[in-house]
Structure formats: C-alpha cells, structure tokens
Scaffold this active site. Structure first.
Site, PDB file in Angstrom:
ATOM      1  N   ARG A   1       8.671   1.065   3.221  1.00  0.00           N
ATOM      2  CA  ARG A   1       8.549   2.203   2.293  1.00  0.00           C
ATOM      3  C   ARG A   1       8.562   3.551   2.992  1.00  0.00           C
ATOM      4  O   ARG A   1       8.737   4.573   2.351  1.00  0.00           O
ATOM      5  CB  ARG A   1       7.271   2.067   1.457  1.00  0.00           C
TER       6      ARG A   1
ATOM      7  N   ASP B   1      -4.158   9.057   2.493  1.00  0.00           N
ATOM      8  CA  ASP B   1      -4.414   7.762   1.870  1.00  0.00           C
ATOM      9  C   ASP B   1      -5.890   7.500   1.620  1.00  0.00           C
ATOM     10  O   ASP B   1      -6.277   6.366   1.359  1.00  0.00           O
ATOM     11  CB  ASP B   1      -3.829   6.632   2.732  1.00  0.00           C
ATOM     12  N   ASN B   2      -6.729   8.532   1.713  1.00  0.00           N
ATOM     13  CA  ASN B   2      -8.145   8.302   1.427  1.00  0.00           C
ATOM     14  C   ASN B   2      -8.767   9.560   0.839  1.00  0.00           C
ATOM     15  O   ASN B   2      -8.298  10.681   1.064  1.00  0.00           O
ATOM     16  CB  ASN B   2      -8.896   7.847   2.689  1.00  0.00           C
TER      17      ASN B   2
ATOM     18  N   CYS C   1     -28.144  -8.618  -2.006  1.00  0.00           N
ATOM     19  CA  CYS C   1     -28.659  -9.910  -2.450  1.00  0.00           C
ATOM     20  C   CYS C   1     -27.552 -10.761  -3.063  1.00  0.00           C
ATOM     21  O   CYS C   1     -27.562 -11.994  -2.963  1.00  0.00           O
ATOM     22  CB  CYS C   1     -29.815  -9.717  -3.421  1.00  0.00           C
TER      23      CYS C   1
ATOM     24  N   LYS D   1       4.076   8.568  14.145  1.00  0.00           N
ATOM     25  CA  LYS D   1       4.775   8.777  12.886  1.00  0.00           C
ATOM     26  C   LYS D   1       5.296  10.204  12.758  1.00  0.00           C
ATOM     27  O   LYS D   1       6.448  10.424  12.360  1.00  0.00           O
ATOM     28  CB  LYS D   1       3.846   8.456  11.710  1.00  0.00           C
TER      29      LYS D   1
END
Length: 961
Positions: free
Chosen positions: A466, A527-528, A583, A479
């Site tokens: 992509r 991306d975050n 838990c 990149k």
C-alpha cells in the site's frame, strides 16, 4: 497471486485483514482491463495492481501531452508524444510481482473486451460507454465507468443481473456471551451488560456451548428481533429444556443478490448515490445531466469547453436544459453547470486520487463479491475549492507540467502553490500518497518553496502492498528518504528534505519556533492518536493550519484545522475505558481478545521484562534498593523473578544449562498454566458455586473453566512447548532444535511436580479487590526483603540475558507461534472458540487493517482541502471534514466544527457556547477518538474576562498571550 491459491501473506499482510483469504483468492483469478491511462486511469491501475488480481491490461491509444503531467505520475517530460500505456508499463509492473501487467495500444473493440471479467472505462465517449456497456452486460462482464472533469467526477457500475454479494460490509460477525435464555414463545436471549451488540431485526444467529437448553446448539441459523440493547427474541423455546448457563450467540452473515441495469437504461432511470455533503442533492442530479451534455458538446465541437469561457458555459447550460425537458429534475443547479464547463479541461491529481480509490474498490468488489457495490451512479464535486471571491482569473499556462491544473485555477495560483513551505509528518501509506499528490500539483516546487518530510521508520516488506513509492530493493531503508527520492523523479522541480525524526517533545529543539514560523502549513500522515495530538498542539501554538487523515481498512476520515476558524484536533481522551480488567485476564476471560492479551502479557513478562530486569540488576548496583523503594508486592515479585532467572535449576531457580533444560522448563510452564492454575481456581470456586444471592457463580461473562491434560500427540500442546523452549533458550543464548521427534524424546523424561490445591489462595473478583490486597501485603515484607537481598548478592557475577522484543511479521522467530498456542490453549480452558494464526496476529500484534484504495481516496480529499488553504479561504462553509466507508459506499462530508468560545474568569475557564459538537464523528472514533478542544495547560495566564477560542486566538483576532 496470479491465480495461485497460495497467498503471499507477507506482502498482503495488512490488506488480508480487510478482505480475507477467500476474497483474495477470488481476486487472484480475475483479469481486469483498464481503458484510458491519463491521471484517473493510472490511479485506478495502481490501486488494482496493488490489490492482487491475476492480471491487468492497460489500454490507451493516446500520446502523452503536457496536461497529462499534472496527474499522471508515471509520465515524464521525456515521454511527451509517446504512448501513455507503453510509457507507464514498467512502473506499473513493478508495483506487485504477483500480478501480470500488460499494455494494449490499439483501439477498444469487442474481441478485446471479451477476454476480461472486469472492464473499467475512463476518458471514454458516451457512445462507447453505451456500446461497450451493452456488450459487457449481455456477456456477464462487470463494467465500471469512471470520469473526472476538473473539480467534478462520476462513477457508474453495472455488475449484471443477479450479482451475488457474499459479505455486505466486511465487519466481523457480532458475537455475544449469553446471560440467560427464557423458556417462552418467542424465547428471549439476554446477554451480559458489558457488551454492545451489532444485531438488527432480521439478522440470523447460531448458538454454541449452551448448557441446559442444548436444543439451541444444534438448530440452524435463527432469525432474531431486537427487543432492546441487551436482548432479542428468537423462536419458540417453550418446549426446550431449561437454560442453565453459558453459551455464545454468533451472527451469521447472509449473502444477497443485486440486479444492475446496462448503462443505456440506467442513464434515464438514474439511481444516484447521494453523498451527504451540505445538501448537494440537486447539484448531483444536475451533474448527471451535465456530464451527458458535456459528451454531446465534445461530440459536436470535437473539443472540451474552453477554460472560463462564458460562451461555452452558456452552450452547455442550454444543452442541459434541453435534456431536462425529459429528465425533469425539479431544481437545476445552473451555477454548477457553468462551473463544470469552465473547469472541464482541468485534470487534477486530488480528484483523480479520490475517484481512483473509489473505482478500484469497485473492481475489488466485482471480482471478490465482498462488500456492497455502488448502485449505480455516483457524482462528486469540490467546486468549493474555487476562489471564494468569484474573481477568477482565466489566464492559463501552456506547455508546462501544470497545464491540467492551471486550466482550473490559473497561473497565479500555481505560483503560490510552488512557493509553499510545508511540513509532512509521516511517510507511510498516506504519506506516500500525499507526497505523490504534492509532486503532481507542484506544492513546494517553486523558487521559494520547500517540503520537509520526516518519518523514523524503515521500509518493511508488509509496507509494499500500500505504500506504493517503495519497492523490494528499498526494504531496510528509511521511508522518508526513499519517498523523497521517488517523488523527485515524478517532478524534478520538487525541493524536499527528508528527516528520520520522531516529532515529539524530544525533537522540539529541531522543530522549534523558527522552524514553524517558516512554514505555511503542516500535513499529518500518522498512525496513532498521541502523535496527532502532539502535532496538533504545536500547530495551535504556532498558529499553522494542519491537514490530517487516517484510515482503518475500508474506512477513512479527513480533518482540516484552520487557525481562528475551525476546531483543532484537541487533546486525547483517556482510553482506559477500553482496557481489559486484570481480574478478567487472570481468571475470567470470555473472549479470544482476553486470551490473546494474556498471551502477550506472558510473552512480555517471560522473554522481555524479566531478562531486562536481570540485566539492570547485573549492571546497576542500586537496582535492588530502587526497586524495593516502590514498597509494593510487585517490587518483590520483580526481584524474585530476577533471582529465579539467575539461579540454576538444581538450586531451585530457572536458569537452564542446556536445550533439554529449556524444554523441561516449557513443559512445566504448560502444566502450571493450563492445569494447575485452573485446578486451583476451581478449588476456590467449584463449578456448582453460588453467590450470596443464590445465583450460579459461573454464569454470564464468568465461564467455568476446565484443566487440560498434556498430550504429546496434540500439535497445539507440543507447539507451545517448542515455541516457549526456543524463546526461553534464546534469552540465555542456548540454541535448540526444530525437530519434533527430538522434543518428544525429551518430553518423555520430564517429570512435572505434583499439584495440590491450596485453601489459603485468594482469587480476586475485581481489580479493586486485587489492589486492596496488594496494599495490604506490601506493608509486611521486611523479613523476606532481607532474605531476598542476601540471595541476590551471591549472583552478581552471572552472565547477562538477551531480552526479546515482540515482532509479529517474522514467521520464523517463534513469537507468533508462542502467542497463538498460548492463547488457544487458554481459550480451550474456558471453552472460548479458538482463533487462527491470521486473526491472532491482527489482535495480538495490534495491526491496523489497510488497503491502498482507502488510502488514495483519503489523500485526495486532504489535498482538496490544501487547495483551499493555499488560496486562503476564509469561510468555514468552504471546508470539509469527511468520513467514508468504501465497503458500503458511505460518505459524509460536513462543515468543520467551529472552535468553542471560552469565557476566562479569575477562578476558572468555562465553555461560553458549545460548538457544533463534532457532527458526524461516529466513524472517526473507529480510527481515533473524537476529541475535545482545549486543555487546562493551554489556558493559563490569560487576562481576566478575555473571551478566547480553542485554537488559541483572542476574540480580537490577535494571537494568544
């Protein structure tokens, strides 16, 4: 894939989470023809080739001209006068080694079309669309027609009669834990109140693991009717057995059929997809006629209307009015017709990127039968990109690479674009698409322009599907560096500098006041959420506009932040509400996500955290005292794990000396986790345990577990031991074997210690109970601390360990082998349906599904907003925030929210008036949280009584103090 049933999971990794293996296999048998290779055609071809069909043929008789260079990214000035398809073939072929790509430079004819399952027509005449449309319809060939003219575009699909859609939306089937099932007509299913359902009336479901009313486990899909958010009704259960406990209800996706009309019929029986975009219904109905009139104009005059020629605009409008005597559109948008005429010669990269993504997604639907296809027409325009003051200059450059753009915006705007200075953060999928668009539109390519791009990541093989600027030889390289070089080849006039920095507080010395002061704007391709929030805060501080976009599979969003005009991205909301209670992970899992998170925690604790703590102990004399200063039970557990990791097995520790020791450790760990711990839990809470209210303890989300017995013939059991032993040995520098026979021989000699349940063990039912117990225990550990210090002091000269960082994409490192086996064994303990390796990798690796089509469409929409920013649009109604889902043709383009006003007083800051409250942000939350605007840290020091906006501007328009 080229028809091969074997899918290259490394290459298609992120796309597989969007489409799935079966859809990808169907795509691997498809031959696709893409006719016309100008800017739109090459965009579609790029996305289709990346998606992984069997073969793509690109057809074009035409030769490259100057105006092509504004949007056809594989053409160079040296290609002028040469065939477009031939010149682009090598670059297209290199996109995906699994797809056969060929070029056809002759005309379209029936013999050619009959060789393909899917035909895409771009830059075609209406006569050809009708003629070839009838041929395709009668022969079962799926037809897609795509066309862009200036700031407008159209899309049409004809997938024939009785086209079967196997999966409507690509969403995971809804699955819920059952709390109770009533015995009546109709029976009612109630589930636990911590789960939201995705069911609707008419959905069909199946039941599994129901205890008591076991008849439900064996019947076929049952149709439901939703009663409320926690229940639905099913069939008559009055004659069934009494429900006892447990059970899972799972949605069954139903295929459905669609009927399509050939283009010649659909022209007059228009079935338009109306985009939710500021009430443009009348405009899109008008464009349906205007595109037909435009074809007639070209047929009569052998040319498109001249740019900004009012005579041609009048002629086109008259033709539309004539068509409307038959179509009878109630309200013609005559202004839109005139603007279409004035800009039709334009060939704009952002519009082509958007339609290239949409059209390619329809190709994927046609050959995979996944997702809901377009029925049948769609129109889109971005006419709000034109100057707000309506004083449009008609001057157009000639014989430059920007001819297709100056035909719309003029030469003066092109010069302004070229002199822009922009900062792009992120060179991944969206970053690559943005850089390509920047090169084509000439952003920063002028004498005074410049682009700075930064990305700290390096290219991996999974990126290639992509992030289309990268190729296999680029793997391992930065990149940003590779992307910058690639777009400079597209447009040698580009001035671009690449960095490998993370943009955060640590880089503020580099990206400081002077740096931001020299910028015209910022583009975020991140991306975050945390990175977006930080970059937004810097843009607010320095009063710079920001373009932002994101994708999640077939879903996408874009946001534009304009200082003093629109709402900023804002601070992140806490994500703690999505955290799984400890838990639940430790004792009461009821979904595969719980067991996978537990497995990840096991990996991190055993193979990363403990080795790191061991190494800290060995090299840092103050490690023990500093750890104990925390004063809690975890500190003691940390130091005990360090001691066990350093002490030899003969002396009661867990430090191996051989591969046999590693296998023995792994086998004993298996016994502890999947047998002994479960037996201890059942000792504390037997299967027939009841609560103080007399209700079964093991009910609802509490699934009653059962211990497992190790079976050396069970591949999952042995797989866990193999993976755990390999990883454990790696932390100590011990090499093992992959031979299962050798493992089995070692296992025959392993003696697991006997287990006896302990009545003194307390099982916590809530995280609060767990925390209270920790605090209680941490106050009484003095004697054991001294003992532990003494034991550790004798181990200071031990060899260091080798911590392991989890890496999900390397299938040879045993990381995912451990996660899958550990998770599925625990799932078997609790009768939770297991997950395959592919699904486990997505969840445990926190992989974001991604596909090139959505990325291209989102980047195109972002660059349309860039046009407005560079022109300096002042009206908020000119801008768009967008939300889209290409799987189901869902589009919402809304006006951005205004920044809310705040009244500053001496005591506190209180919202003065609410904003539009983040309209239509439902889908955006799937990608990142919808966010508030102004945090307390941004408001200190303001003058009393001053009314401010959340972008930091004062009410008088000046910058904040």
């Amino acid at each position: 894939m080229a028809g091969n049933s074997e899918i290259d999971e490394g290459f298609y990794s992120r796309q597989l989470y969007v489409l799935g293996h079966e859809a990808m296999r169907r795509m691997g048998a498809a031959n696709v023809l893409i006719a016309g290779l100008k800017g739109l055609g090459v965009e579609i071809a790029k996305n289709v080739i990346l998606s992984g069909v069997k073969a793509v043929t690109v057809q074009d008789e035409g030769s490259a001209v100057w105006s092509d260079l504004s949007s056809q990214f594989y053409l160079r000035e040296c290609h002028l006068g040469q065939n477009r398809a031939s010149c682009s073939l090598q670059q297209l072929s290199s996109l995906n080694p699994h797809v056969e790509v060929s070029a056809h430079t002759g005309p379209l004819d029936e013999e050619l079309l009959l060789r393909f399952q899917i035909v895409v027509l771009t830059d075609s005449s209406l006569d050809d669309q009708k003629r070839f449309g009838q041929l395709c319809h009668s022969h079962g060939i799926k037809l897609i027609v795509a066309d862009t003219k200036g700031l407008c575009g159209q899309l049409f699909c004809d997938f024939g009669e009785k086209f079967e859609v196997l999966e409507r939306d690509g969403e995971m089937p809804a699955s819920l834990m059952i709390e109770r099932i009533t015995k009546e007509n109709p029976g009612r299913v109630i589930w636990t109140d911590d789960q939201k359902h995705g069911f609707s009336d008419g959905s069909k479901v199946v039941f599994s693991d129901v205890q008591g009313m076991t008849e439900l486990n064996s019947i076929g899909p049952v149709e439901i009717k939703v009663c409320d958010k926690y229940s639905f009704s099913i069939c008559d259960t009055s004659s069934f057995s009494e429900y006892e406990r447990g059970g899972v209800v799972t949605e069954v996706k139903q295929p459905f059929q669609l009927d399509f009309k050939p283009l010649s019929e659909a022209l007059h029986d228009r079935k338009l997809l109306i985009l939710n975009d500021h009430g443009k219904i009348s405009r899109h109905n008008t464009l349906h006629l205007a595109f037909q009139a435009l074809h007639d104009f070209v047929k009569n005059k052998q040319r498109l209307p001249y740019s900004w020629c009012q005579t041609d605009a009048d002629s086109l409008l008259e033709m539309v009015r004539e068509l409307n005597t038959v179509a009878e559109v109630e309200q013609l948008d005559e202004a839109a017709v005139r603007l279409l005429s004035c800009t039709a010669r334009g060939d704009l990269a952002p519009i082509n990127a958007f339609f290239g993504g949409l059209a390619a997604q329809e190709v994927i639907k046609a050959c995979s039968r996944k997702f809901t296809p377009l029925q049948q027409w769609m129109y889109f325009d971005a006419l709000e990109c034109l100057p707000e003051d309506k004083d449009r200059l008609a001057e157009c450059s000639t014989d430059t690479r920007y001819d297709g753009q100056t035909a719309v915006f003029g030469a003066s705007f092109q010069k302004r674009l070229g002199n822009q200075k922009y900062f792009l953060v992120g060179a991944g999928a969206i970053g690559c698409e943005l850089l390509k668009n920047f090169a084509l539109i000439g952003l920063g390519a002028g004498e005074e322009g410049h682009i700075t791009v930064t990305d700290m990541d390096y290219i991996e093989r999974s990126n290639l599907n992509r992030q289309f600027l990268f190729r296999s030889p680029d793997i391992g390289n930065p990149k940003s560096e590779v992307a910058a070089k690639a777009v400079c080849q597209m447009n040698p006039q580009m001035k671009i500098t690449s960095h490998q920095n993370r943009v955060d507080a640590a880089s503020e010395a580099l990206y400081d006041y002077s740096f931001f002061k020299g910028l015209d704007g910022v583009a975020a391709a991140l991306d975050n959420v945390e990175a977006r929030v930080y970059l937004d805060s810097r843009c607010v501080l320095h009063q710079k506009p920001m373009l932002e976009g994101g994708t999640l599979g077939s879903k996408g969003h874009t946001l534009v932040v304009v200082p003093h005009l629109t709402e900023p991205y804002g601070p992140a909301k806490s994500s703690s509400s999505n955290a799984i209670p400890l838990c639940t992970l430790k004792n009461f899992p009821h979904r595969i996500e719980h067991t996978l998170q537990w497995a990840r925690d096991q990996f991190e604790g055993l193979f990363k955290q403990t080795p790191e703590n061991v190494n800290c102990f060995l090299r840092d004399p103050g490690f023990v005292e500093r750890t104990l200063s925390h004063g809690d039970v975890e500190a003691m557990e940390t130091l005990e794990a360090v001691w066990r990791g350093l002490q030899d097995m003969e002396a009661g520790g867990q430090r191996p000396k051989s591969w046999e020791d590693c296998v023995s450790w792994a086998r004993c760990k298996w016994e502890t986790l999947y047998n002994n711990d479960i037996r201890q839990l059942l000792h504390c809470f037997p299967p027939d345990e009841v609560t103080s209210n007399g209700l079964p303890f093991w009910s609802g989300s509490k699934r009653c577990p059962h211990p497992l017995t190790f079976d050396p013939k069970n591949s999952t059991h042995v797989g866990y031991v193999m993976a755990a032993a390999k990883l454990y040995g790696q932390t100590y520098g011990i090499k093992g074997t992959r031979d299962n026979g050798s493992i089995e021989q070692i296992l025959e000699k392993v003696q697991t210690p006997p287990f006896n349940p302990k009545s003194s063990v307390k099982i916590h039912l809530t995280d609060q109970e767990m925390e209270e117990e920790r605090q209680k225990e941490s106050g009484d550990a003095g004697e054991s601390e001294q003992e532990l210090k003494g034991k550790l002091s004798s181990l200071k000269n031990s060899a260091q360990m080798h911590p392991i960082d989890f890496e999900k994409d390397d299938d040879t490192n045993f990381h995912m082998d451990f996660i899958v086996a550990a998770s599925n064994l625990r799932a078997e303990n609790y009768d939770i349906p297991a997950a395959d390796r592919h699904q486990s990798k997505r969840i445990a690796g926190r992989i974001i599904p991604a596909i090139a089509t959505t990325t291209a469409a989102v980047a195109g929409l972002m660059c349309l907003e860039l046009f407005k920013l560079v022109q300096g649009h002042k009206k908020i109604e000119s801008y768009r925030t967008s939300y889209l889902n290409l799987a189901v043709q869902y589009f919402v383009l809304s006006q951005p929210s205004r920044p809310p006003d705040f009244q500053v007083s001496s005591a506190f800051i209180q919202p003065h008036s609410a904003s539009a409250e983040k309209t239509q942000r439902g889908d955006r939350g799937l990608i990142h949280e919808p966010l508030s605007c102004l945090g307390p840290q941004q408001t200190s020091g303001f003058r009393e009584g001053l009314s401010i906006c959340s972008d930091g501007s004062c009410n008088d328009g000046s910058s904040s103090p």
